[in-house]
Design a protein around this motif. Structure first.
Motif, PDB file in Angstrom:
ATOM      1  N   ARG A  23       0.860  -1.190   0.000  1.00  0.00           N
ATOM      2  CA  ARG A  23       0.000   0.000   0.000  1.00  0.00           C
ATOM      3  C   ARG A  23       0.888   1.228   0.000  1.00  0.00           C
ATOM      4  O   ARG A  23       2.054   1.177   0.391  1.00  0.00           O
ATOM      5  CB  ARG A  23      -0.879   0.049   1.249  1.00  0.00           C
ATOM      6  N   LEU A  24       0.327   2.336  -0.438  1.00  0.00           N
ATOM      7  CA  LEU A  24       0.974   3.622  -0.244  1.00  0.00           C
ATOM      8  C   LEU A  24       0.467   4.140   1.094  1.00  0.00           C
ATOM      9  O   LEU A  24      -0.748   4.284   1.288  1.00  0.00           O
ATOM     10  CB  LEU A  24       0.630   4.589  -1.376  1.00  0.00           C
ATOM     11  N   SER A  25       1.377   4.408   1.997  1.00  0.00           N
ATOM     12  CA  SER A  25       0.960   4.788   3.354  1.00  0.00           C
ATOM     13  C   SER A  25       0.240   6.126   3.385  1.00  0.00           C
ATOM     14  O   SER A  25      -0.497   6.404   4.324  1.00  0.00           O
ATOM     15  CB  SER A  25       2.153   4.770   4.311  1.00  0.00           C
ATOM     16  N   CYS A  26       0.379   6.937   2.344  1.00  0.00           N
ATOM     17  CA  CYS A  26      -0.359   8.207   2.280  1.00  0.00           C
ATOM     18  C   CYS A  26      -1.843   7.977   2.040  1.00  0.00           C
ATOM     19  O   CYS A  26      -2.657   8.881   2.256  1.00  0.00           O
ATOM     20  CB  CYS A  26       0.218   9.123   1.209  1.00  0.00           C
ATOM     21  N   GLN A  27      -2.209   6.783   1.632  1.00  0.00           N
ATOM     22  CA  GLN A  27      -3.600   6.480   1.310  1.00  0.00           C
ATOM     23  C   GLN A  27      -4.323   5.719   2.416  1.00  0.00           C
ATOM     24  O   GLN A  27      -5.475   5.347   2.269  1.00  0.00           O
ATOM     25  CB  GLN A  27      -3.669   5.686   0.002  1.00  0.00           C
ATOM     26  N   ILE A  28      -3.642   5.504   3.537  1.00  0.00           N
ATOM     27  CA  ILE A  28      -4.264   4.827   4.674  1.00  0.00           C
ATOM     28  C   ILE A  28      -4.531   5.862   5.754  1.00  0.00           C
ATOM     29  O   ILE A  28      -3.594   6.393   6.356  1.00  0.00           O
ATOM     30  CB  ILE A  28      -3.363   3.702   5.227  1.00  0.00           C
ATOM     31  N   LYS A  29      -5.792   6.193   5.966  1.00  0.00           N
ATOM     32  CA  LYS A  29      -6.177   7.170   6.995  1.00  0.00           C
ATOM     33  C   LYS A  29      -6.257   6.483   8.350  1.00  0.00           C
ATOM     34  O   LYS A  29      -6.829   5.402   8.484  1.00  0.00           O
ATOM     35  CB  LYS A  29      -7.527   7.813   6.670  1.00  0.00           C
ATOM     36  N   VAL A  30      -5.694   7.142   9.342  1.00  0.00           N
ATOM     37  CA  VAL A  30      -5.666   6.592  10.689  1.00  0.00           C
ATOM     38  C   VAL A  30      -6.997   6.852  11.391  1.00  0.00           C
ATOM     39  O   VAL A  30      -7.526   7.965  11.352  1.00  0.00           O
ATOM     40  CB  VAL A  30      -4.508   7.213  11.502  1.00  0.00           C
TER      41      VAL A  30
END
Length: 106
Positions: free
Chosen positions: A83-90
């Motif tokens: 995954r691109l970590s910029c696309q995973i919202k916390v």
């Protein structure tokens, strides 16, 4: 806040708290986690925040968008759990999330 564990390609672990609403990438950058370059600043315009999501967390982190899939074409070592970590919202649901960084971002 969610506790996220970032594991470098050499096995070094960094556990940090990341505020809800930030991305996994922003959490890494704000906490100086090595291995996540984030050259585009989170605009999903590069692949330098590529991570491997721990198998136990794949469903909770969602699926890749078409744009994310396209950007991952530029990443080295892409796997099913990439995954691109910029696309995973916390969110609070991601408390305990584990991601690993690849040996090389590019």
């Amino acid at each position: 806040m969610a506790k996220i564990t970032y594991i470098e390609h050499d096995g070094t672990e960094h556990q940090v708290e990341v505020a809800d609403g930030l991305s996994v990438m922003e959490g890494a950058v704000r906490n100086l986690i090595p291995g996540i370059d984030a050259d585009c600043g989170g605009a999903c315009a590069c692949a330098t925040c590529h991570v491997y999501v721990d198998e136990a967390w794949r469903e909770k982190t969602g699926t890749r968008s078409a744009m994310e899939e396209s950007m991952l074409d530029f990443a080295d070592g892409v796997e099913d759990n990439s995954r691109l970590s910029c696309q995973i919202k916390v969110t609070a649901d991601l408390d305990g999330l584990i991601v690993r960084t690849p040996e090389y971002q590019g």
